[in-house]
Enzyme design. Structure first.
Site, mmCIF file in Angstrom:
data_model
loop_
_atom_site.group_PDB
_atom_site.id
_atom_site.type_symbol
_atom_site.label_atom_id
_atom_site.label_comp_id
_atom_site.label_asym_id
_atom_site.label_seq_id
_atom_site.Cartn_x
_atom_site.Cartn_y
_atom_site.Cartn_z
ATOM 1 N N ARG A 165 -4.996 10.444 10.287
ATOM 2 C CA ARG A 165 -3.819 9.577 10.492
ATOM 3 C C ARG A 165 -3.454 9.600 11.977
ATOM 4 O O ARG A 165 -2.607 10.385 12.407
ATOM 5 C CB ARG A 165 -2.641 10.077 9.665
ATOM 6 C CG ARG A 165 -2.777 9.903 8.161
ATOM 7 C CD ARG A 165 -1.499 10.342 7.451
ATOM 8 N NE ARG A 165 -1.397 9.833 6.106
ATOM 9 C CZ ARG A 165 -1.687 10.526 5.005
ATOM 10 N NH1 ARG A 165 -2.109 11.758 5.096
ATOM 11 N NH2 ARG A 165 -1.537 9.970 3.808
ATOM 12 N N ARG B 259 -8.310 6.448 11.320
ATOM 13 C CA ARG B 259 -7.532 5.253 10.983
ATOM 14 C C ARG B 259 -6.749 4.807 12.211
ATOM 15 O O ARG B 259 -6.134 5.632 12.887
ATOM 16 C CB ARG B 259 -6.560 5.571 9.839
ATOM 17 C CG ARG B 259 -5.730 4.371 9.459
ATOM 18 C CD ARG B 259 -4.895 4.619 8.237
ATOM 19 N NE ARG B 259 -3.786 5.511 8.505
ATOM 20 C CZ ARG B 259 -2.906 5.892 7.574
ATOM 21 N NH1 ARG B 259 -3.048 5.493 6.330
ATOM 22 N NH2 ARG B 259 -1.914 6.675 7.883
ATOM 23 N N GLU C 89 -4.478 -1.052 0.230
ATOM 24 C CA GLU C 89 -3.185 -0.463 -0.116
ATOM 25 C C GLU C 89 -2.106 -1.530 -0.336
ATOM 26 O O GLU C 89 -0.951 -1.214 -0.562
ATOM 27 C CB GLU C 89 -2.735 0.554 0.929
ATOM 28 C CG GLU C 89 -2.855 0.124 2.352
ATOM 29 C CD GLU C 89 -2.552 1.251 3.346
ATOM 30 O OE1 GLU C 89 -2.117 2.332 2.939
ATOM 31 O OE2 GLU C 89 -2.737 1.016 4.547
ATOM 32 N N ASN D 194 -0.865 5.657 -2.130
ATOM 33 C CA ASN D 194 0.580 5.842 -1.867
ATOM 34 C C ASN D 194 1.252 4.489 -1.662
ATOM 35 O O ASN D 194 2.303 4.193 -2.228
ATOM 36 C CB ASN D 194 0.809 6.698 -0.615
ATOM 37 C CG ASN D 194 0.058 8.003 -0.683
ATOM 38 O OD1 ASN D 194 -0.275 8.461 -1.767
ATOM 39 N ND2 ASN D 194 -0.215 8.601 0.460
ATOM 40 N N ARG E 197 8.424 4.177 -1.556
ATOM 41 C CA ARG E 197 7.862 5.516 -1.756
ATOM 42 C C ARG E 197 8.745 6.618 -1.170
ATOM 43 O O ARG E 197 8.577 7.791 -1.487
ATOM 44 C CB ARG E 197 6.456 5.591 -1.137
ATOM 45 C CG ARG E 197 6.449 5.380 0.345
ATOM 46 C CD ARG E 197 5.056 5.125 0.879
ATOM 47 N NE ARG E 197 4.401 6.327 1.340
ATOM 48 C CZ ARG E 197 3.255 6.341 2.018
ATOM 49 N NH1 ARG E 197 2.615 5.213 2.274
ATOM 50 N NH2 ARG E 197 2.730 7.461 2.420
ATOM 51 N N CYS F 40 -7.925 7.870 -0.631
ATOM 52 C CA CYS F 40 -7.370 8.845 0.316
ATOM 53 C C CYS F 40 -5.858 9.006 0.152
ATOM 54 O O CYS F 40 -5.226 9.719 0.907
ATOM 55 C CB CYS F 40 -7.726 8.474 1.754
ATOM 56 S SG CYS F 40 -7.027 6.888 2.262
HETATM 57 C C1 PEP Z 1 -1.753 5.666 1.413
HETATM 58 O O1 PEP Z 1 -0.944 4.735 1.557
HETATM 59 O O2 PEP Z 1 -2.141 6.078 0.301
HETATM 60 C C2 PEP Z 1 -2.306 6.371 2.587
HETATM 61 C C3 PEP Z 1 -3.261 7.244 2.467
HETATM 62 O O3 PEP Z 1 -1.729 6.099 3.793
HETATM 63 P P1 PEP Z 1 -0.320 6.683 4.252
HETATM 64 O O4 PEP Z 1 0.135 7.680 3.217
HETATM 65 O O5 PEP Z 1 -0.499 7.316 5.585
HETATM 66 O O6 PEP Z 1 0.540 5.467 4.302
HETATM 67 MG MG MG Z 2 -0.678 3.868 3.503
#
Ligand code: PEP
Ligand code: MG
Length: 590
Positions: A311, A348, A451, A474, A485, A522
């Site tokens: 990240r 990323r 995503e 996520n 979230r 991921c």
């Molecule tokens: C996700 O969205 O699942 C992800 C891995 O990215 P982040 O949690 O950094 O938004």
């Molecule tokens: Mg994400």
């Protein structure tokens, strides 16, 4: 008296320690510990700030026009008086000396103490003076922020210092909210657990706590109001409960559980270098999610076969002023690549925005400052495409690191076909620029994060352009279910088992497999053992998670037979209650 505070469990295990309160402030406040050698300098900073604010207020008073209401002059007098009151700066000095807090943290901690005292006053007039103290502190914080010599980050000396003052007692951090930038500082710190009032299961505060593998409870609503500095706390990271001032019997029970989980961890650790192969011979790739190059060594140590998600946005946080230039980014990526010793590193591009702002903002401030719904705003690839120079700079830095090992580029939050063209154009230009400058770089696969539901639904079109995909569950859950979230108020609706989420996941994995493209998950689902078998049944063979979760997931993989698991899938995908259907379809154990 012992009380219990309930929240959302986000990082497992039991932590026992004394509370360290981190107050929230309207001003961007850095929290870090200063080493013993810097205490006097830190107190000097505070004095300088006080003198500057005092001069500013006196100046304001002198320049008041004659027609200004005389209450205004009186108010400025009150502020000057508060500024020189021992209960403010004098008491903040004690926090610096005894606790090794930086000046800003000391002031906001003292403000919290004073605010409570004002809240308890019967006299309405006096109670309202709280706002004056807040304004004075705010002026001081702004002055400190502008001062030369303000340090960001926890020095090694500072970490030692806090250990010294805490003696043998472990420490637990309690806050209304912790900005991701602060969380990264605490990552190298001494806390054995975290409690926050706000946040959800996959908020970034929770993710960083999990990456540190320490128990954490978020969304505990009243925690920072109910808990006092130095209270003894038990954090039950499995149940999402914080016990304040536990009785000796409760404490003994939790100490027992703590020892049990340490034994379990040691047992799982022995699987570190065992290849992850199912009973029916399917090879599964277990990779690591990291936030900083320094995490790469821990990933290898945990037995990861690569980094599935670096990240990179965390490199852009905790900075006074300029963002990292190409050289600084290149060095960070190269360090991670070298640390992985030939194993792949998936970097990323920045996922700035939403709950990961560049500035040190809490969730509430974020919503206030960045509009009502930053998660739907200028975030991730949208931000990068809006800053093309910065985007190419990052692409060049990543491409250059590929001269040192196997590198893959991952693009977050792709949703539009138009974005795909812009991404590949930017890559072409970045490559050309490096070529013209005679800088070496290698072959790099380009992947998209899936995503956003739009990308999952159009997966076949995206697969025409990208070499691989990685599912960010996520965000996929957040955007599919329209559930923030990071918002504890709707955390009960954040459901990875929702049939729509499973359908999108299944489609994505199947489409990638049909085209022979790599697909990884991921998001946090990959590191949650409750989903390992389901994901294997869907055909997933590549998981990326916090290094601390790898052994647990590997144990699940080693016991799995994908042929049996696959037969359970259709009924589960068709069910209105997939979680229950998955359990019911499990073969009964003798
Ligand atoms: C996700 O969205 O699942 C992800 C891995 O990215 P982040 O949690 O950094 O938004
Ligand atoms: Mg994400």
């Amino acid at each position: 008296m012992s009380i219990q505070v309930f929240g959302i469990p986000v990082s497992r295990g039991v932590a026992i320690g004394r509370a360290v309160m981190v107050a929230s402030s309207r001003v961007d406040v850095a929290h870090y510990f200063v080493g013993a050698e810097r205490i006097e300098a830190e107190i000097d900073r505070l004095h300088e700030a006080r003198n500057a604010v005092s001069a500013e207020l006196e100046g304001l008073k002198r320049e008041l026009p004659p027609e200004a209401p005389h209450e205004l002059a009186a108010l400025l007098d009150v502020h000057v008086m508060l500024l020189h009151d021992e209960s403010l700066v004098g008491a903040a000095k004690v926090w610096i000396r005894d606790r090794h807090y930086n000046a800003e943290w000391a002031l906001s901690a003292q403000l919290e103490v004073l605010a409570r005292q004002f809240d308890e006053m019967d006299d309405v007039y006096l109670r309202e003076r709280k706002a004056d103290v807040e304004q004075v502190v705010e002026r001081l914080l702004r002055e400190l922020a502008g001062q030369a010599g303000a340090v960001s980050g926890l020095s090694a000396g500072g970490a030692q210092a806090v250990r010294d003052f805490a003696g043998e007692d472990p420490l637990v951090l309690v806050a209304n909210d912790v900005a991701p930038a602060d969380m990264m500082q605490f990552k190298r710190s001494v806390f054995t657990g975290f409690v926050t009032d706000v946040g959800g299961r996959t908020s970034h505060t929770a993710i960083v706590a999990r990456s540190m593998d320490i128990p954490a409870v978020v969304g505990a609503r009243e925690a920072s109001r109910l808990i006092r500095q130095d209270d003894w706390l038990v954090i039950d990271g499995d149940a999402g409960v914080v016990i304040v001032d536990p009785s000796p019997i409760v404490l003994e029970e939790y100490r027992f559980r703590q020892r049990q989980s340490e034994l379990e961890r040691a047992r799982l650790n022995r699987l570190r270098h065992t290849p992850a192969v199912t009973l029916d011979g399917q090879v599964v790739e277990l990779m690591a999610n990291i936030e900083l190059p320094a995490d790469a060594a821990g990933a290898l140590e945990a037995g990861a076969v690569g980094v599935g998600l670096f990240r990179s946005e965390f490199l852009f946080m905790n900075r006074e002023g300029a963002l990292p230039d190409e050289e600084e980014q290149f060095e960070a990526y190269r360090d991670a690549v070298l640390a992985l010793q030939g194993l792949p590193v998936t970097i990323r591009t920045v996922d700035i925005g939403a709950d990961k702002p560049l500035e040190r903002l809490s969730q509430q401030e974020l919503r206030h400052e960045h509009g009502l719904n930053p998660a739907l705003g200028l975030r991730a690839i949208r931000w990068s495409l809006a800053e093309p120079g910065m985007f190419r700079q990052q692409l060049r830095a990543i491409l250059r690191s590929s001269a040192y090992g196997k590198v893959r580029i991952l693009i977050p939050m792709v949703a539009q076909m138009g974005e795909v063209k812009m991404i590949f154009d930017a890559l072409d230009r970045a490559r050309q620029q490096l070529f013209d400058a005679g800088r070496p770089f290698g072959q790099v696969d380009i992947g998209a994060m899936i995503e956003v539901p739009a990308a999952a639904m159009l997966i076949n079109r995206f697969l025409q352009h990208f070499d691989f995909v990685s599912v960010g569950t996520n965000d996929l859950i957040q955007y599919t279910l329209a559930v923030d979230r990071a918002d504890e108020a709707v955390a009960h609706l954040y459901d990875p088992w929702h049939p729509a989420v499973l359908q999108l996941l299944q489609q994505t994995i199947a489409a990638a497999a049909a085209r022979g493209r790599d697909v990884c998950v991921c998001g946090e689902m990959a590191g949650d053992p409750a989903f390992t078998e389901l994901l294997l049944a869907m055909g997933l063979r590549s998981f990326s998670m916090h290094p601390a979760r790898i052994s647990t997931i590997k144990q699940r993989v080693l016991r799995a037979d994908t042929r049996l698991l696959r037969s359970r899938l259709p009924g589960v995908l068709a069910s209105d209650n997939p979680a229950q259907a998955w359990q019911q379809a499990a073969p009964s154990r003798p």
